[in-house]
Scaffold this active site. Structure first.
Site, mmCIF file in Angstrom:
data_model
loop_
_atom_site.group_PDB
_atom_site.id
_atom_site.type_symbol
_atom_site.label_atom_id
_atom_site.label_comp_id
_atom_site.label_asym_id
_atom_site.label_seq_id
_atom_site.Cartn_x
_atom_site.Cartn_y
_atom_site.Cartn_z
ATOM 1 N N HIS A 206 0.603 -1.348 0.062
ATOM 2 C CA HIS A 206 -0.539 -0.134 0.238
ATOM 3 C C HIS A 206 0.862 1.629 0.160
ATOM 4 O O HIS A 206 1.838 0.955 -0.831
ATOM 5 C CB HIS A 206 -1.111 -0.298 1.352
ATOM 6 C CG HIS A 206 -2.057 0.667 0.809
ATOM 7 N ND1 HIS A 206 -2.295 1.505 0.468
ATOM 8 C CD2 HIS A 206 -2.801 1.277 2.381
ATOM 9 C CE1 HIS A 206 -3.862 2.191 0.563
ATOM 10 N NE2 HIS A 206 -3.636 2.053 1.586
ATOM 11 N N HIS A 245 -2.563 -2.277 -9.831
ATOM 12 C CA HIS A 245 -3.580 -1.829 -9.028
ATOM 13 C C HIS A 245 -4.739 -2.214 -9.065
ATOM 14 O O HIS A 245 -5.043 -2.618 -10.399
ATOM 15 C CB HIS A 245 -3.944 -0.079 -9.392
ATOM 16 C CG HIS A 245 -4.319 0.806 -8.563
ATOM 17 N ND1 HIS A 245 -5.800 0.629 -8.248
ATOM 18 C CD2 HIS A 245 -4.117 1.843 -7.509
ATOM 19 C CE1 HIS A 245 -6.235 1.385 -6.937
ATOM 20 N NE2 HIS A 245 -4.749 1.747 -6.538
ATOM 21 N N ASP A 302 2.367 5.829 -6.772
ATOM 22 C CA ASP A 302 3.727 5.594 -5.767
ATOM 23 C C ASP A 302 5.081 6.384 -6.857
ATOM 24 O O ASP A 302 6.384 6.002 -6.165
ATOM 25 C CB ASP A 302 3.833 4.666 -5.143
ATOM 26 C CG ASP A 302 2.808 4.514 -4.200
ATOM 27 O OD1 ASP A 302 2.747 5.518 -3.543
ATOM 28 O OD2 ASP A 302 2.316 3.270 -3.879
HETATM 29 N N1 ACO Z 1 5.159 -5.712 -10.843
HETATM 30 C C1 ACO Z 1 4.961 -7.472 -11.704
HETATM 31 N N2 ACO Z 1 3.879 -7.784 -12.172
HETATM 32 C C2 ACO Z 1 2.249 -7.607 -11.403
HETATM 33 C C3 ACO Z 1 2.784 -6.091 -11.077
HETATM 34 C C4 ACO Z 1 3.737 -5.430 -10.767
HETATM 35 N N3 ACO Z 1 3.444 -4.362 -9.382
HETATM 36 N N4 ACO Z 1 1.182 -5.928 -10.130
HETATM 37 C C5 ACO Z 1 0.379 -6.855 -10.542
HETATM 38 N N5 ACO Z 1 1.301 -7.911 -11.254
HETATM 39 C C6 ACO Z 1 1.043 -8.817 -11.927
HETATM 40 C C7 ACO Z 1 0.707 -10.421 -10.836
HETATM 41 O O1 ACO Z 1 1.823 -10.631 -10.655
HETATM 42 C C8 ACO Z 1 -0.070 -10.946 -11.924
HETATM 43 O O2 ACO Z 1 0.258 -11.487 -12.420
HETATM 44 P P1 ACO Z 1 -0.864 -13.571 -12.977
HETATM 45 O O3 ACO Z 1 -1.903 -13.227 -13.495
HETATM 46 O O4 ACO Z 1 1.038 -14.431 -13.800
HETATM 47 O O5 ACO Z 1 0.298 -13.869 -11.030
HETATM 48 C C9 ACO Z 1 -1.501 -10.341 -12.075
HETATM 49 O O6 ACO Z 1 -0.133 -8.750 -12.151
HETATM 50 C C10 ACO Z 1 -2.427 -9.768 -11.215
HETATM 51 O O7 ACO Z 1 -1.440 -9.252 -9.853
HETATM 52 P P2 ACO Z 1 -1.883 -9.155 -8.032
HETATM 53 O O8 ACO Z 1 -0.890 -8.801 -7.278
HETATM 54 O O9 ACO Z 1 -3.268 -10.077 -7.996
HETATM 55 O O10 ACO Z 1 -3.241 -7.830 -8.820
HETATM 56 P P3 ACO Z 1 -3.923 -7.250 -7.383
HETATM 57 O O11 ACO Z 1 -5.009 -6.580 -7.870
HETATM 58 O O12 ACO Z 1 -3.553 -8.327 -6.224
HETATM 59 O O13 ACO Z 1 -2.935 -6.764 -6.914
HETATM 60 C C11 ACO Z 1 -1.234 -4.197 -5.998
HETATM 61 C C12 ACO Z 1 -2.652 -5.196 -6.778
HETATM 62 C C13 ACO Z 1 -1.234 -4.926 -4.877
HETATM 63 C C14 ACO Z 1 -1.346 -2.922 -6.341
HETATM 64 C C15 ACO Z 1 -0.039 -5.524 -7.637
HETATM 65 O O14 ACO Z 1 -0.358 -4.987 -8.709
HETATM 66 C C16 ACO Z 1 1.094 -5.081 -6.175
HETATM 67 O O15 ACO Z 1 1.953 -5.403 -5.382
HETATM 68 N N6 ACO Z 1 2.014 -3.667 -6.696
HETATM 69 C C17 ACO Z 1 2.955 -3.416 -6.454
HETATM 70 C C18 ACO Z 1 3.014 -2.628 -5.124
HETATM 71 C C19 ACO Z 1 2.315 -1.440 -5.308
HETATM 72 O O16 ACO Z 1 3.105 -0.881 -6.389
HETATM 73 N N7 ACO Z 1 1.427 -0.846 -4.184
HETATM 74 C C20 ACO Z 1 1.309 0.583 -4.493
HETATM 75 C C21 ACO Z 1 -0.527 0.277 -4.922
HETATM 76 S S1 ACO Z 1 -1.591 1.870 -4.948
HETATM 77 C C22 ACO Z 1 -1.439 2.349 -3.775
HETATM 78 O O17 ACO Z 1 -2.067 1.324 -2.243
HETATM 79 C C23 ACO Z 1 -1.484 3.710 -2.591
#
Ligand code: ACO
Length: 355
Positions: A206, A245, A302
């Site tokens: 987050h 996201h 971010d």
């Molecule tokens: N880098 C690479 N791959 C990614 C990323 C990323 N940042 N985010 C998602 N993916 C991929 C996952 O590996 C997954 O692939 P798969 O289907 O082959 O397994 C797919 O995209 C879906 O990912 P999830 O984690 O299931 O997506 P979710 O909606 O649950 O997660 C989240 C969203 C937590 C923000 C995620 O994108 C992440 O962890 N990002 C990095 C951390 C980040 O930047 N957080 C800030 C978010 S904004 C905020 O909270 C203020």
């Protein structure tokens, strides 16, 4: 009313606070946005002048709070100090047990006003410097930078900080806002609800992602190394911080504004290094994940905000706490909405399967 606080269209990349588009809101002062979120509409000139005067007049923190700041370990993330101190200051609020709308509004103003002072004071003490008292004549953004650095910021730096707080102020039912709302739903006090929000914002999935973006930029070092770094991360199925996201399946509209602001700062400073490095990361992620694999993984709020902090010499240890300075108005807007409902939030365990 809760739906009205924020509107997100994750497919079209639209964000509104109280039905006003973020691209319009970002041109206003943070005080006006804070008022908008909490009171439901933009203030008239006189209302804004009165609200700002109340906010700016509540920025000081007392000696006891300074003593606790000095007792914190020096090498912790500012979020650890902030969480502890927000909890500590509630006892000095004469309205703590007044849960009337007026009492809650007075607490809200104190929280929004004092959180930047706490973050800046902790940072200075941790770095062996004397805290700088707030300057009531400065905007929320300019005053924070002044308390942090002990010098008045340039016009551009003050504007960027103000916009950063606005872009961070509200985002519907994200994890930290949900935490705050759950706490408020028990009719617990506003300080407790804000502490809940702080605890949740801290996590690296987050608000903590912003600090990790800064560390990643350092690790990569220059634009030429970006592609290799990103390909390795993807190969290891690691997440690239600042991308992706839960709601946006296109470019995060806050990310677009942050990208423009970081470019503006880079040009003003005559140093494109961090901007170019970030853009090289973005280009590789988009090529590999969006174009080749069809995954909607774009920069989120971010990513380019982390670039901005590099240009403003803000260390990673402060990144999430700065996010919290902006977000507290959003948490409070949701808490007020929840207090009106007088209904406890109590989901069933099977709902977690949906998360
Ligand atoms: N880098 C690479 N791959 C990614 C990323 C990323 N940042 N985010 C998602 N993916 C991929 C996952 O590996 C997954 O692939 P798969 O289907 O082959 O397994 C797919 O995209 C879906 O990912 P999830 O984690 O299931 O997506 P979710 O909606 O649950 O997660 C989240 C969203 C937590 C923000 C995620 O994108 C992440 O962890 N990002 C990095 C951390 C980040 O930047 N957080 C800030 C978010 S904004 C905020 O909270 C203020």
């Amino acid at each position: 009313m809760s739906k009205n606080i924020c509107f997100i269209d994750g497919l079209e990349g639209i964000l509104k606070y109280r039905e006003i588009d973020i691209n319009q809101l970002v041109e206003l002062p943070y005080d006006a946005i804070s008022y908008l979120l909490i009171q439901g509409e933009l203030p008239a000139d006189q209302e804004l002048a009165e609200y700002s005067a109340r906010l700016h007049g509540e920025r000081e923190i007392n000696r006891e709070v300074m003593d606790v700041i000095r007792m914190c370990k020096l090498d912790i993330d500012a979020m650890e100090a902030l969480r502890t101190i927000v909890s500590f200051i509630s006892q000095f609020d004469p309205d703590l047990d007044d849960s009337s709308p007026e009492g809650n509004m007075r607490k809200a103003i104190r929280l929004i006003a004092k959180i930047p002072t706490i973050v800046a004071a902790y940072y200075r003490v941790a770095n062996g410097k004397d805290p700088v008292p707030p300057d009531a004549s400065l905007s929320h953004g300019a005053n924070f930078l002044y308390m942090l650095k002990g010098r008045k910021p340039s016009e551009l730096e003050a504007e960027v900080m103000e916009k950063d707080f606005i872009l961070s102020a509200e985002h519907e039912l994200n994890a930290s806002t949900f935490s705050s709302r759950v706490t408020a739903s028990t009719l617990s006090d506003l300080y407790s609800a804000v502490v809940s929000g702080l605890c949740t914002l801290k996590g690296p999935l987050h608000g903590g992602a912003r600090a990790e973006v800064m560390t990643m930029l350092e690790e990569i070092g220059n634009p030429g190394n970006a592609e290799k770094y990103v390909l390795e991360k993807i190969g290891n199925r690691d997440k690239i911080m600042g991308f992706g996201h839960r709601v946006y399946k296109t470019y995060d509209p806050r990310g677009t504004i942050f990208k423009q602001l970081s470019r503006q700062l880079a040009e003003a400073k005559g140093d494109m290094h961090w901007y170019d490095t970030a853009e090289a990361i973005e280009n590789t992620v988009v090529r590999e994940l969006v174009e080749k694999k069809g995954k909607p993984i774009y920069p989120n709020v971010d990513f380019y905000s982390g670039v901005i902090y590099k240009y403003m010499d803000i260390p990673p240890q402060l990144a999430t706490a700065i996010f919290a300075i902006g977000r507290v108005s959003g948490w409070i807007a949701h808490c007020f909405d929840q207090y009106e409902k007088k209904k406890i939030i109590r989901p069933r365990a099977f709902m977690l399967d949906e998360c």
